[in-house]
Design a protein around this motif. Structure first.
Motif, PDB file in Angstrom:
ATOM      1  N   LEU A 128       1.182  -1.092   0.286  1.00  0.00           N
ATOM      2  CA  LEU A 128      -0.213  -0.136   0.300  1.00  0.00           C
ATOM      3  C   LEU A 128       1.094   1.045  -0.322  1.00  0.00           C
ATOM      4  O   LEU A 128       0.536   2.404  -1.345  1.00  0.00           O
ATOM      5  N   VAL A 129       1.872   1.556   0.788  1.00  0.00           N
ATOM      6  CA  VAL A 129       2.990   2.549   0.960  1.00  0.00           C
ATOM      7  C   VAL A 129       3.628   2.858  -0.230  1.00  0.00           C
ATOM      8  O   VAL A 129       3.806   4.076  -0.728  1.00  0.00           O
ATOM      9  N   GLY A 130       3.787   1.296  -1.264  1.00  0.00           N
ATOM     10  CA  GLY A 130       4.449   1.427  -2.043  1.00  0.00           C
ATOM     11  C   GLY A 130       3.760   2.094  -3.204  1.00  0.00           C
ATOM     12  O   GLY A 130       3.927   2.965  -4.007  1.00  0.00           O
ATOM     13  N   TYR A 131       2.268   1.640  -3.859  1.00  0.00           N
ATOM     14  CA  TYR A 131       1.420   2.216  -4.364  1.00  0.00           C
ATOM     15  C   TYR A 131       1.637   3.799  -3.813  1.00  0.00           C
ATOM     16  O   TYR A 131       1.466   4.174  -5.634  1.00  0.00           O
ATOM     17  N   TYR A 132       0.794   4.047  -2.634  1.00  0.00           N
ATOM     18  CA  TYR A 132       0.848   5.198  -2.803  1.00  0.00           C
ATOM     19  C   TYR A 132       1.732   5.937  -3.421  1.00  0.00           C
ATOM     20  O   TYR A 132       2.026   7.364  -3.919  1.00  0.00           O
ATOM     21  N   LEU A 133       3.201   5.370  -2.635  1.00  0.00           N
ATOM     22  CA  LEU A 133       4.695   6.181  -3.625  1.00  0.00           C
ATOM     23  C   LEU A 133       4.915   6.428  -5.224  1.00  0.00           C
ATOM     24  O   LEU A 133       5.015   7.484  -5.383  1.00  0.00           O
ATOM     25  N   VAL A 134       4.379   5.401  -5.192  1.00  0.00           N
ATOM     26  CA  VAL A 134       4.909   5.559  -7.206  1.00  0.00           C
ATOM     27  C   VAL A 134       3.818   6.644  -7.845  1.00  0.00           C
ATOM     28  O   VAL A 134       4.204   7.441  -8.339  1.00  0.00           O
ATOM     29  N   ASN A 135       2.697   6.155  -7.043  1.00  0.00           N
ATOM     30  CA  ASN A 135       0.768   7.014  -7.702  1.00  0.00           C
ATOM     31  C   ASN A 135       0.969   8.145  -7.739  1.00  0.00           C
ATOM     32  O   ASN A 135       1.355   9.776  -8.027  1.00  0.00           O
ATOM     33  N   ILE A 136       1.327   8.600  -6.595  1.00  0.00           N
ATOM     34  CA  ILE A 136       1.777  10.359  -6.472  1.00  0.00           C
ATOM     35  C   ILE A 136       2.650  10.926  -6.883  1.00  0.00           C
ATOM     36  O   ILE A 136       2.157  12.216  -7.083  1.00  0.00           O
ATOM     37  N   GLY A 137       4.048  10.156  -6.585  1.00  0.00           N
ATOM     38  CA  GLY A 137       5.076  10.312  -6.957  1.00  0.00           C
ATOM     39  C   GLY A 137       5.310  10.998  -8.450  1.00  0.00           C
ATOM     40  O   GLY A 137       5.467  12.400  -9.474  1.00  0.00           O
ATOM     41  N   TYR A 138       3.921  10.037  -9.901  1.00  0.00           N
ATOM     42  CA  TYR A 138       3.965  10.635 -10.410  1.00  0.00           C
ATOM     43  C   TYR A 138       2.980  11.501 -11.400  1.00  0.00           C
ATOM     44  O   TYR A 138       3.212  11.496 -12.009  1.00  0.00           O
ATOM     45  N   SER A 139       2.113  10.912 -10.435  1.00  0.00           N
ATOM     46  CA  SER A 139       1.410  12.614 -10.756  1.00  0.00           C
ATOM     47  C   SER A 139       1.274  13.777 -10.930  1.00  0.00           C
ATOM     48  O   SER A 139       1.513  15.310 -11.388  1.00  0.00           O
ATOM     49  N   VAL A 140       2.430  14.046  -9.315  1.00  0.00           N
ATOM     50  CA  VAL A 140       3.620  15.625  -8.828  1.00  0.00           C
ATOM     51  C   VAL A 140       4.328  15.521 -10.767  1.00  0.00           C
ATOM     52  O   VAL A 140       4.903  17.239 -11.033  1.00  0.00           O
ATOM     53  N   PHE A 141       5.431  14.505 -10.833  1.00  0.00           N
ATOM     54  CA  PHE A 141       5.943  14.185 -12.201  1.00  0.00           C
ATOM     55  C   PHE A 141       5.032  14.760 -13.381  1.00  0.00           C
ATOM     56  O   PHE A 141       5.647  15.809 -14.560  1.00  0.00           O
ATOM     57  N   VAL A 142       4.421  14.618 -13.855  1.00  0.00           N
ATOM     58  CA  VAL A 142       3.079  14.824 -14.646  1.00  0.00           C
ATOM     59  C   VAL A 142       2.847  16.398 -14.636  1.00  0.00           C
ATOM     60  O   VAL A 142       2.761  17.066 -15.242  1.00  0.00           O
ATOM     61  N   LEU A 143       2.590  16.492 -13.516  1.00  0.00           N
ATOM     62  CA  LEU A 143       2.091  17.376 -13.870  1.00  0.00           C
ATOM     63  C   LEU A 143       3.178  19.260 -13.469  1.00  0.00           C
ATOM     64  O   LEU A 143       2.894  19.896 -14.079  1.00  0.00           O
ATOM     65  N   THR A 144       4.425  19.078 -13.550  1.00  0.00           N
ATOM     66  CA  THR A 144       4.890  19.575 -13.349  1.00  0.00           C
ATOM     67  C   THR A 144       6.158  19.768 -14.949  1.00  0.00           C
ATOM     68  O   THR A 144       6.474  20.562 -14.995  1.00  0.00           O
ATOM     69  N   PHE A 145       6.092  18.698 -15.785  1.00  0.00           N
ATOM     70  CA  PHE A 145       6.407  18.168 -17.280  1.00  0.00           C
ATOM     71  C   PHE A 145       5.638  18.586 -17.983  1.00  0.00           C
ATOM     72  O   PHE A 145       6.220  19.414 -19.067  1.00  0.00           O
ATOM     73  N   GLY A 146       4.049  19.160 -17.266  1.00  0.00           N
ATOM     74  CA  GLY A 146       3.830  19.735 -18.784  1.00  0.00           C
ATOM     75  C   GLY A 146       3.292  21.429 -18.154  1.00  0.00           C
ATOM     76  O   GLY A 146       2.205  22.260 -18.893  1.00  0.00           O
ATOM     77  N   MET A 147       3.793  22.089 -17.392  1.00  0.00           N
ATOM     78  CA  MET A 147       3.604  23.051 -16.547  1.00  0.00           C
ATOM     79  C   MET A 147       4.237  24.103 -17.931  1.00  0.00           C
ATOM     80  O   MET A 147       3.613  25.627 -16.733  1.00  0.00           O
ATOM     81  N   GLY A 148       4.530  24.080 -18.328  1.00  0.00           N
ATOM     82  CA  GLY A 148       5.286  25.094 -19.810  1.00  0.00           C
ATOM     83  C   GLY A 148       3.818  25.658 -20.631  1.00  0.00           C
ATOM     84  O   GLY A 148       3.931  27.134 -21.086  1.00  0.00           O
ATOM     85  N   GLU A 149       3.607  25.301 -21.254  1.00  0.00           N
ATOM     86  CA  GLU A 149       2.434  25.981 -21.956  1.00  0.00           C
ATOM     87  C   GLU A 149       0.558  25.499 -21.188  1.00  0.00           C
ATOM     88  O   GLU A 149      -0.007  25.215 -22.235  1.00  0.00           O
ATOM     89  N   LEU A 150       1.263  26.118 -20.165  1.00  0.00           N
ATOM     90  CA  LEU A 150      -1.112  26.849 -19.494  1.00  0.00           C
ATOM     91  C   LEU A 150      -1.384  27.288 -19.950  1.00  0.00           C
ATOM     92  O   LEU A 150      -1.119  28.161 -19.665  1.00  0.00           O
ATOM     93  N   ASN A 151      -2.483  26.751 -20.095  1.00  0.00           N
ATOM     94  CA  ASN A 151      -3.628  28.246 -20.094  1.00  0.00           C
ATOM     95  C   ASN A 151      -5.284  27.036 -19.826  1.00  0.00           C
ATOM     96  O   ASN A 151      -5.619  26.035 -20.494  1.00  0.00           O
ATOM     97  N   PRO A 152      -5.932  28.109 -20.113  1.00  0.00           N
ATOM     98  CA  PRO A 152      -7.365  27.580 -19.461  1.00  0.00           C
ATOM     99  C   PRO A 152      -7.697  26.620 -21.402  1.00  0.00           C
ATOM    100  O   PRO A 152      -8.250  25.490 -20.996  1.00  0.00           O
TER     101      PRO A 152
END
Length: 83
Positions: free
Chosen positions: A54-78
């Motif tokens: 369970l802890v491994g699942y949380y770490l991997v998935n939340i880490g991936y979500s944050v990575f995906v979020l920061t990866f595409g922040m360059g061209e964010l518009n509505p």
């Protein structure tokens, strides 16, 4: 970072974390049955393995979500956020 970026970050992280927590809880409950069957000789070991998974699942998935979020922040518009 403008207010649109901040609102997008808060909404995205809030929804993603809630989904990850809910799915993790469901997998933790369902996996307990299989791990108790697999480790029938030692039930405390089965509980420990289930908690570690369970802890491994949380770490991997939340880490991936944050990575995906920061990866595409360059061209964010509505318009891009709604797609």
């Amino acid at each position: 970072m403008n207010t649109f970026h901040l609102a997008y970050l808060i909404c995205y992280l809030g929804i993603v974390v809630l989904v990850i927590l809910r799915v993790g809880h469901l997998l933790h409950q369902s996996g307990r049955i299989y791990l108790n069957n697999l480790f029938s000789h030692s039930l405390p070991l089965a509980k420990s393995v289930n908690d570690l998974l369970l802890v491994g699942y949380y770490l991997v998935n939340i880490g991936y979500s944050v990575f995906v979020l920061t990866f595409g922040m360059g061209e964010l518009n509505p318009d891009y956020a709604l797609e």
